[in-house]
Design a protein around this motif. Structure first.
Motif, PDB file in Angstrom:
ATOM      1  N   ALA A  66      -4.620  -9.953 -83.774  1.00 18.38           N
ATOM      2  CA  ALA A  66      -5.426  -9.185 -82.823  1.00 18.38           C
ATOM      3  C   ALA A  66      -6.825  -9.769 -82.687  1.00 18.38           C
ATOM      4  CB  ALA A  66      -5.496  -7.724 -83.257  1.00 18.38           C
ATOM      5  N   THR A  67      -7.482 -10.043 -83.815  1.00 14.83           N
ATOM      6  CA  THR A  67      -8.854 -10.538 -83.753  1.00 14.83           C
ATOM      7  C   THR A  67      -8.937 -11.956 -83.221  1.00 14.83           C
ATOM      8  OG1 THR A  67      -8.757 -11.188 -86.087  1.00 14.83           O
ATOM      9  CG2 THR A  67      -9.680  -9.023 -85.583  1.00 14.83           C
ATOM     10  N   SER A  68      -7.900 -12.771 -83.461  1.00 16.53           N
ATOM     11  CA  SER A  68      -7.943 -14.157 -82.989  1.00 16.53           C
ATOM     12  C   SER A  68      -7.563 -14.285 -81.523  1.00 16.53           C
ATOM     13  CB  SER A  68      -7.025 -15.040 -83.847  1.00 16.53           C
ATOM     14  OG  SER A  68      -5.678 -14.629 -83.729  1.00 16.53           O
ATOM     15  N   SER A  69      -7.008 -13.230 -80.926  1.00 18.65           N
ATOM     16  CA  SER A  69      -6.631 -13.294 -79.509  1.00 18.65           C
ATOM     17  C   SER A  69      -7.717 -12.730 -78.600  1.00 18.65           C
ATOM     18  CB  SER A  69      -5.319 -12.539 -79.269  1.00 18.65           C
ATOM     19  OG  SER A  69      -5.465 -11.155 -79.545  1.00 18.65           O
ATOM     20  N   MET A  70      -8.871 -12.413 -79.185  1.00 15.68           N
ATOM     21  CA  MET A  70     -10.008 -11.958 -78.400  1.00 15.68           C
ATOM     22  C   MET A  70     -11.246 -12.723 -78.828  1.00 15.68           C
ATOM     23  SD  MET A  70     -11.329  -8.091 -77.669  1.00 15.68           S
ATOM     24  CE  MET A  70     -12.587  -7.801 -76.403  1.00 15.68           C
ATOM     25  N   ARG A  71     -12.021 -13.188 -77.864  1.00 18.60           N
ATOM     26  CA  ARG A  71     -13.246 -13.933 -78.148  1.00 18.60           C
ATOM     27  C   ARG A  71     -14.412 -13.291 -77.392  1.00 18.60           C
ATOM     28  NH1 ARG A  71     -10.580 -15.745 -81.533  1.00 18.60           N
ATOM     29  NH2 ARG A  71     -10.198 -17.901 -82.146  1.00 18.60           N
ATOM     30  N   GLY A 171     -14.100 -11.935 -68.780  1.00 15.97           N
ATOM     31  CA  GLY A 171     -15.006 -11.042 -68.073  1.00 15.97           C
ATOM     32  C   GLY A 171     -16.457 -11.217 -68.483  1.00 15.97           C
ATOM     33  N   LEU A 172     -17.339 -11.305 -67.493  1.00 15.66           N
ATOM     34  CA  LEU A 172     -18.780 -11.265 -67.731  1.00 15.66           C
ATOM     35  C   LEU A 172     -19.248  -9.817 -67.676  1.00 15.66           C
ATOM     36  CD1 LEU A 172     -20.221 -14.196 -65.567  1.00 15.66           C
ATOM     37  CD2 LEU A 172     -20.242 -14.028 -68.067  1.00 15.66           C
ATOM     38  N   CYS A 173     -20.058  -9.391 -68.631  1.00 15.61           N
ATOM     39  CA  CYS A 173     -20.573  -8.024 -68.673  1.00 15.61           C
ATOM     40  C   CYS A 173     -22.015  -8.025 -68.191  1.00 15.61           C
ATOM     41  CB  CYS A 173     -20.508  -7.474 -70.091  1.00 15.61           C
ATOM     42  SG  CYS A 173     -18.844  -7.396 -70.763  1.00 15.61           S
ATOM     43  N   LEU A 174     -22.276  -7.331 -67.106  1.00 14.84           N
ATOM     44  CA  LEU A 174     -23.602  -7.311 -66.505  1.00 14.84           C
ATOM     45  C   LEU A 174     -24.172  -5.884 -66.525  1.00 14.84           C
ATOM     46  CD1 LEU A 174     -22.780  -9.513 -63.369  1.00 14.84           C
ATOM     47  CD2 LEU A 174     -23.529 -10.281 -65.632  1.00 14.84           C
ATOM     48  N   LEU A 175     -25.475  -5.787 -66.611  1.00 17.26           N
ATOM     49  CA  LEU A 175     -26.266  -4.556 -66.511  1.00 17.26           C
ATOM     50  C   LEU A 175     -26.265  -3.683 -67.756  1.00 17.26           C
ATOM     51  CD1 LEU A 175     -25.621  -3.305 -62.847  1.00 17.26           C
ATOM     52  CD2 LEU A 175     -27.688  -4.371 -63.771  1.00 17.26           C
ATOM     53  N   LEU A 190      -3.513   1.216 -85.939  1.00 17.30           N
ATOM     54  CA  LEU A 190      -4.098  -0.121 -85.857  1.00 17.30           C
ATOM     55  C   LEU A 190      -5.115  -0.129 -84.727  1.00 17.30           C
ATOM     56  CD1 LEU A 190      -0.906  -2.367 -86.279  1.00 17.30           C
ATOM     57  CD2 LEU A 190      -2.359  -1.334 -88.045  1.00 17.30           C
ATOM     58  N   GLN A 191      -6.380  -0.006 -85.079  1.00 18.27           N
ATOM     59  CA  GLN A 191      -7.450   0.122 -84.092  1.00 18.27           C
ATOM     60  C   GLN A 191      -8.593  -0.822 -84.430  1.00 18.27           C
ATOM     61  OE1 GLN A 191      -8.809   4.147 -83.515  1.00 18.27           O
ATOM     62  NE2 GLN A 191      -6.759   5.019 -83.675  1.00 18.27           N
ATOM     63  N   LEU A 192      -9.251  -1.309 -83.402  1.00 17.03           N
ATOM     64  CA  LEU A 192     -10.475  -2.072 -83.590  1.00 17.03           C
ATOM     65  C   LEU A 192     -11.400  -1.842 -82.406  1.00 17.03           C
ATOM     66  CD1 LEU A 192     -10.281  -4.880 -81.650  1.00 17.03           C
ATOM     67  CD2 LEU A 192      -8.620  -5.460 -83.392  1.00 17.03           C
ATOM     68  N   ASP A 193     -12.690  -2.014 -82.639  1.00 16.07           N
ATOM     69  CA  ASP A 193     -13.703  -1.895 -81.601  1.00 16.07           C
ATOM     70  C   ASP A 193     -14.328  -3.259 -81.351  1.00 16.07           C
ATOM     71  OD1 ASP A 193     -13.348   0.785 -81.196  1.00 16.07           O
ATOM     72  OD2 ASP A 193     -15.175   1.425 -82.228  1.00 16.07           O
ATOM     73  N   ALA A 194     -14.668  -3.524 -80.101  1.00 13.96           N
ATOM     74  CA  ALA A 194     -15.361  -4.756 -79.734  1.00 13.96           C
ATOM     75  C   ALA A 194     -16.668  -4.391 -79.045  1.00 13.96           C
ATOM     76  CB  ALA A 194     -14.492  -5.606 -78.814  1.00 13.96           C
ATOM     77  N   LEU A 195     -17.755  -4.990 -79.488  1.00  8.63           N
ATOM     78  CA  LEU A 195     -19.058  -4.779 -78.873  1.00  8.63           C
ATOM     79  C   LEU A 195     -19.236  -5.797 -77.750  1.00  8.63           C
ATOM     80  CD1 LEU A 195     -21.859  -3.470 -78.740  1.00  8.63           C
ATOM     81  CD2 LEU A 195     -22.613  -5.116 -80.482  1.00  8.63           C
ATOM     82  N   LEU A 196     -19.278  -5.311 -76.514  1.00 10.03           N
ATOM     83  CA  LEU A 196     -19.468  -6.170 -75.349  1.00 10.03           C
ATOM     84  C   LEU A 196     -20.920  -6.034 -74.907  1.00 10.03           C
ATOM     85  CD1 LEU A 196     -16.197  -5.320 -73.375  1.00 10.03           C
ATOM     86  CD2 LEU A 196     -16.550  -7.024 -75.185  1.00 10.03           C
ATOM     87  N   GLU A 197     -21.763  -6.901 -75.418  1.00  8.92           N
ATOM     88  CA  GLU A 197     -23.175  -6.827 -75.094  1.00  8.92           C
ATOM     89  C   GLU A 197     -23.431  -7.268 -73.658  1.00  8.92           C
ATOM     90  OE1 GLU A 197     -25.591  -7.466 -79.248  1.00  8.92           O
ATOM     91  OE2 GLU A 197     -25.118  -9.232 -78.048  1.00  8.92           O
ATOM     92  N   ARG A 199     -24.553  -9.304 -70.710  1.00  5.24           N
ATOM     93  CA  ARG A 199     -24.588 -10.742 -70.434  1.00  5.24           C
ATOM     94  C   ARG A 199     -23.644 -11.552 -71.312  1.00  5.24           C
ATOM     95  NH1 ARG A 199     -29.958  -9.308 -70.018  1.00  5.24           N
ATOM     96  NH2 ARG A 199     -30.504 -10.278 -72.010  1.00  5.24           N
ATOM     97  N   CYS A 200     -22.740 -10.883 -72.031  1.00  2.00           N
ATOM     98  CA  CYS A 200     -21.748 -11.621 -72.812  1.00  2.00           C
ATOM     99  C   CYS A 200     -20.551 -11.994 -71.936  1.00  2.00           C
ATOM    100  CB  CYS A 200     -21.277 -10.800 -74.011  1.00  2.00           C
ATOM    101  SG  CYS A 200     -19.971  -9.580 -73.635  1.00  2.00           S
ATOM    102  N   LEU A 201     -19.736 -12.896 -72.451  1.00  4.25           N
ATOM    103  CA  LEU A 201     -18.426 -13.207 -71.879  1.00  4.25           C
ATOM    104  C   LEU A 201     -17.381 -12.799 -72.897  1.00  4.25           C
ATOM    105  CD1 LEU A 201     -16.600 -14.717 -69.724  1.00  4.25           C
ATOM    106  CD2 LEU A 201     -16.799 -16.705 -71.232  1.00  4.25           C
ATOM    107  N   TYR A 202     -16.377 -12.042 -72.472  1.00  6.21           N
ATOM    108  CA  TYR A 202     -15.264 -11.730 -73.370  1.00  6.21           C
ATOM    109  C   TYR A 202     -13.989 -12.338 -72.796  1.00  6.21           C
ATOM    110  CZ  TYR A 202     -13.691  -8.010 -70.202  1.00  6.21           C
ATOM    111  OH  TYR A 202     -13.239  -7.302 -69.100  1.00  6.21           O
TER     112      TYR A 202
END
Length: 249
Positions: A66-71, A171-175, A190-197, A199-202
């Motif tokens: 799961a963690t390696s399939s998301m950047r 995806g680019l995160c804006l605003l 099986l849960q995880l959270d991702a912080l999408l700051e 101006r980041c790219l996920y």
């Protein structure tokens, strides 16, 4: 493997090593240059992806998948680049109204469009996204998907339909920053959270897209490491692969 193991161990020490969220979200964060993104700043990284306590301690294999399939690439665009993208998107978005009856009941408080033509500066940004997220031979949908989520809006847990796009999305995160929650479809512990700051790219592919539901949290649920993450209006600019021919039938 050492990075992933470190991430797992760090999760169990989160109380001692918790980050100050205001520091993580400060507006004057150092920008990471495009050439460095191949080797720096990409998760799996406990700064941006956190395995939640409900995840069984012995379940390591799925955790790695799961963690390696998301950047997540923080500060993928500069403030100037964000402004440039917004200046081209806003006139188109202002002609639309926020919707509260998404066709598959997945989103509340949104407006969306697609765009395939950009000015020179913004075309270069989109080119950088594609070069970072996709293989050179990937067939991409020609239009970028633009999802404008109101400050009070949110995206409900869902798994992307394979008939609309292929394996990888970027995806680019804006605003506004946001928290994305991923929950395994068959094993909800099986849960995880991702912080999408902001101006980041996920980038999501494989297991994180098709075995886990994902949601963008809103309201009181918008929390990262126990601290409230205020949600403002957020625009996601998403590039996608073409769906496989067998999924289009």
């Amino acid at each position: 493997m050492r990075m992933i193991t470190f991430s797992i161990l760090r999760h169990f020490k989160c109380n001692a090593l918790a980050y100050n969220i205001s520091r993580r979200l400060k507006s004057d964060a150092v920008d990471i240059k495009s050439d460095d993104l191949k080797t720096k700043g990409a998760s799996p990284d406990p700064d941006y992806i956190e395995v939640l306590p409900s995840w069984p301690e012995g379940e390591i294999s799925m955790r790695i998948k799961a963690t390696s399939s998301m950047r997540i690439y923080p500060n993928f665009v500069t403030e100037e680049e964000e402004s440039s993208l917004l200046s081209e998107l806003e006139p188109q978005l202002k002609r639309l109204r926020y919707e509260y009856d998404h066709w598959d009941n997945a989103i509340e408080g949104y407006r969306e469009t697609e765009r395939d033509s950009w000015n020179e500066q913004n075309a270069a940004i989109l080119k950088r996204v594609r070069e970072t997220a996709f293989s050179p031979h990937a067939e991409l949908l020609p239009r970028a998907h633009v999802l404008d989520l109101a400050a009070a809006g949110y995206i409900k847990p869902h798994i992307d339909a394979v008939r609309f796009c292929g394996n990888t999305i970027a995806g680019l995160c804006l605003l506004s920053s946001a928290v994305m929650r991923l929950v395994h479809e068959a094993r909800p512990e099986l849960q995880l959270d991702a912080l999408l700051e902001r101006r980041c790219l996920y980038i999501m592919r494989d297991v994180s897209r098709y075995e886990f539901t994902h949601a963008v949290l809103g309201g009181e649920q918008s929390v990262w490491r126990g601290a409230r993450l205020p949600r403002r209006r957020r625009i996601a600019l998403i590039c996608r692969e073409r769906p496989r021919p067998e999924h289009c039938e």
